[in-house]
Design a protein around this motif. Structure first.
Motif, PDB file in Angstrom:
ATOM      1  N   ARG A 197       0.918  -1.134   0.137  1.00 46.50           N
ATOM      2  CA  ARG A 197      -0.059  -0.150   0.056  1.00 46.50           C
ATOM      3  C   ARG A 197       0.742   1.305  -0.152  1.00 46.50           C
ATOM      4  N   TYR A 198       0.445   2.225  -0.958  1.00 46.68           N
ATOM      5  CA  TYR A 198       1.177   3.581  -0.899  1.00 46.68           C
ATOM      6  C   TYR A 198       1.208   4.316   0.302  1.00 46.68           C
ATOM      7  N   ALA A 199       2.128   4.869   0.677  1.00 43.77           N
ATOM      8  CA  ALA A 199       2.282   5.610   1.865  1.00 43.77           C
ATOM      9  C   ALA A 199       2.808   7.018   1.699  1.00 43.77           C
ATOM     10  N   GLU A 200       2.300   8.132   2.390  1.00 44.46           N
ATOM     11  CA  GLU A 200       2.573   9.468   2.174  1.00 44.46           C
ATOM     12  C   GLU A 200       3.029  10.153   3.654  1.00 44.46           C
ATOM     13  N   LEU A 201       3.999  10.952   3.615  1.00 45.84           N
ATOM     14  CA  LEU A 201       4.441  11.727   4.731  1.00 45.84           C
ATOM     15  C   LEU A 201       4.150  13.023   4.513  1.00 45.84           C
ATOM     16  N   SER A 202       3.654  13.824   4.969  1.00 43.72           N
ATOM     17  CA  SER A 202       3.461  15.301   4.896  1.00 43.72           C
ATOM     18  C   SER A 202       4.637  15.886   5.129  1.00 43.72           C
ATOM     19  N   VAL A 203       5.033  17.221   4.377  1.00 43.48           N
ATOM     20  CA  VAL A 203       6.118  17.804   4.559  1.00 43.48           C
ATOM     21  C   VAL A 203       6.289  18.191   6.198  1.00 43.48           C
ATOM     22  N   THR A 204       7.515  17.986   6.573  1.00 43.43           N
ATOM     23  CA  THR A 204       7.844  18.275   8.020  1.00 43.43           C
ATOM     24  C   THR A 204       7.912  19.556   8.493  1.00 43.43           C
ATOM     25  N   GLN A 205       7.225  20.061   9.529  1.00 43.83           N
ATOM     26  CA  GLN A 205       6.937  21.336   9.977  1.00 43.83           C
ATOM     27  C   GLN A 205       7.757  21.368  11.428  1.00 43.83           C
ATOM     28  N   ALA A 206       8.814  22.464  11.489  1.00 46.25           N
ATOM     29  CA  ALA A 206       9.516  22.513  12.826  1.00 46.25           C
ATOM     30  C   ALA A 206       9.299  24.010  13.132  1.00 46.25           C
ATOM     31  N   GLY A 207       9.309  24.187  14.248  1.00 48.38           N
ATOM     32  CA  GLY A 207       9.117  25.688  14.806  1.00 48.38           C
ATOM     33  C   GLY A 207       9.320  25.941  16.305  1.00 48.38           C
ATOM     34  N   PRO A 208       9.633  27.115  16.521  1.00 48.26           N
ATOM     35  CA  PRO A 208       9.744  28.202  15.835  1.00 48.26           C
ATOM     36  C   PRO A 208      10.840  28.600  15.118  1.00 48.26           C
ATOM     37  N   GLU A 209      10.695  29.443  14.034  1.00 46.90           N
ATOM     38  CA  GLU A 209      11.701  29.807  13.078  1.00 46.90           C
ATOM     39  C   GLU A 209      12.085  31.039  12.766  1.00 46.90           C
ATOM     40  N   PRO A 210      13.276  31.693  13.210  1.00 48.52           N
ATOM     41  CA  PRO A 210      14.534  30.700  13.797  1.00 48.52           C
ATOM     42  C   PRO A 210      14.407  30.575  15.311  1.00 48.52           C
ATOM     43  N   VAL A 211      15.193  29.706  15.671  1.00 45.89           N
ATOM     44  CA  VAL A 211      14.852  29.244  17.087  1.00 45.89           C
ATOM     45  C   VAL A 211      16.130  29.732  17.945  1.00 45.89           C
ATOM     46  N   GLY A 212      16.106  29.896  18.964  1.00 47.22           N
ATOM     47  CA  GLY A 212      17.353  30.335  19.852  1.00 47.22           C
ATOM     48  C   GLY A 212      17.915  28.966  20.497  1.00 47.22           C
ATOM     49  N   LYS A 213      19.358  28.934  20.498  1.00 43.68           N
ATOM     50  CA  LYS A 213      20.065  27.786  20.894  1.00 43.68           C
ATOM     51  C   LYS A 213      19.650  27.444  22.144  1.00 43.68           C
ATOM     52  N   GLY A 214      19.422  26.047  22.293  1.00 45.95           N
ATOM     53  CA  GLY A 214      19.122  25.488  23.494  1.00 45.95           C
ATOM     54  C   GLY A 214      17.684  25.538  23.730  1.00 45.95           C
ATOM     55  N   ARG A 215      16.683  26.197  22.999  1.00 41.72           N
ATOM     56  CA  ARG A 215      15.236  26.292  23.118  1.00 41.72           C
ATOM     57  C   ARG A 215      14.546  25.005  22.640  1.00 41.72           C
ATOM     58  N   THR A 216      13.421  25.048  22.888  1.00 37.87           N
ATOM     59  CA  THR A 216      12.440  23.947  22.482  1.00 37.87           C
ATOM     60  C   THR A 216      12.008  24.244  21.031  1.00 37.87           C
ATOM     61  N   LEU A 217      11.912  23.203  20.114  1.00 39.04           N
ATOM     62  CA  LEU A 217      11.645  23.263  18.845  1.00 39.04           C
ATOM     63  C   LEU A 217      10.381  22.248  18.557  1.00 39.04           C
ATOM     64  N   THR A 218       9.530  22.481  18.422  1.00 37.58           N
ATOM     65  CA  THR A 218       8.333  21.634  18.041  1.00 37.58           C
ATOM     66  C   THR A 218       8.056  21.012  16.531  1.00 37.58           C
ATOM     67  N   VAL A 219       8.287  19.822  16.372  1.00 37.20           N
ATOM     68  CA  VAL A 219       8.031  19.062  14.879  1.00 37.20           C
ATOM     69  C   VAL A 219       7.004  18.450  14.872  1.00 37.20           C
ATOM     70  N   THR A 220       6.185  18.532  13.650  1.00 41.44           N
ATOM     71  CA  THR A 220       4.998  17.817  13.316  1.00 41.44           C
ATOM     72  C   THR A 220       4.920  17.185  11.961  1.00 41.44           C
ATOM     73  N   GLY A 221       4.132  16.478  11.795  1.00 40.10           N
ATOM     74  CA  GLY A 221       3.963  15.789  10.489  1.00 40.10           C
ATOM     75  C   GLY A 221       2.903  14.836  10.524  1.00 40.10           C
ATOM     76  N   ALA A 222       2.549  14.149   9.521  1.00 44.97           N
ATOM     77  CA  ALA A 222       1.456  13.123   9.426  1.00 44.97           C
ATOM     78  C   ALA A 222       1.631  11.938   8.417  1.00 44.97           C
TER      79      ALA A 222
END
Length: 256
Positions: free
Chosen positions: A151-176
């Protein structure tokens, strides 16, 4: 593509038949007849919900007395449905050999609903064919030659934020993650699947896995990481026995 019973099915017609194939057995043979070559044009056939995919199989058989014919030439799915070739031809390269080529078209959205691929068809298919010699020797391929139909599969384009981000700060990454549902002809969330979150540091040529995240009840992905350097984030799904592997487009994030 038409449905036929095992008795009335005709070679040259593509069909998928429900619960008519015998359970796959080991190859059987008598005498010196043998298949010298069996090749698939693709080792894996990934099928979506709207576009048919094809695979070609070429088989060459040999016997010192000559081959009278190669019969069957059908693909059998894990749930014992049968695909007959859409097209085929045979030739005699020598007095002792016969070579046959068959083309199979696999479709989850065929105009004949009864011939569509079903979710239960995904997995390892095997070629069923028999070479018969003029001296009555034979060789039957029952389960040894296989091809993956997934069965064919798809992954949505990765989204990471906030952009830009401070070093050592939290980055949230999403997809589907979604995959083709051959029963309903739509893409649906692929739940409870482990997907790798990968990172490629700016200036590097390769990704490394940072963590593994499991998709939720809708196939969605979400996680948090600490931003240590600028680079690109992406999701990578390794696939399963029934579903293809897929890698998402990455999202570059710079440090501020």
């Amino acid at each position: 593509m038409r449905i036929r019973t095992a008795v009335t099915a005709v070679c040259g017609t593509l069909a998928l038949l429900g619960a008519v194939a015998p359970v796959a057995q080991a190859d059987s043979h008598h005498g010196d007849t043998r298949f010298t070559s069996v090749t698939f044009s693709r080792s894996t056939v990934n099928v979506g919900v709207s576009k048919a995919q094809s695979v070609t199989v070429t088989a060459t058989a040999k016997d010192d007395s000559g081959i009278s014919g190669i019969y069957g030439g059908k693909l059998v799915s894990p749930d014992k449905r049968i695909a007959f070739p859409d097209d085929g031809s045979c030739s005699r390269p020598s007095s002792t050999t016969m070579k046959c080529t068959w083309k199979y078209v696999l479709d989850a959205n065929d105009s004949d609903d009864y011939a569509d691929l079903r979710n239960a068809d995904a997995g390892t298919w095997h070629l069923d064919a028999e070479a018969a010699a003029t001296d009555h020797d034979f060789y039957t391929l029952d389960s040894s030659k296989t091809v993956k139909v997934k069965r064919y599969a798809e992954l949505s384009v990765t989204q990471a934020g906030p952009e830009p981000v401070g070093k050592g700060r939290t980055l949230t990454v999403t997809g589907a993650l979604t995959r083709a549902n051959w029963d309903t002809n739509v893409y649906a969330g692929y739940t409870a699947q482990r997907v790798a979150l990968q990172f490629k540091k700016s200036g590097s040529s390769s990704y490394s896995t940072v963590k593994t995240v499991t998709t939720d009840s809708k196939g969605k992905l979400k996680t948090s990481v600490k931003a240590a350097s600028s680079g690109t984030w992406r999701w990578m799904f390794a696939g399963t026995g029934t579903t293809m592997a897929v890698t998402a487009g990455g999202d570059s994030v710079a440090l501020k």
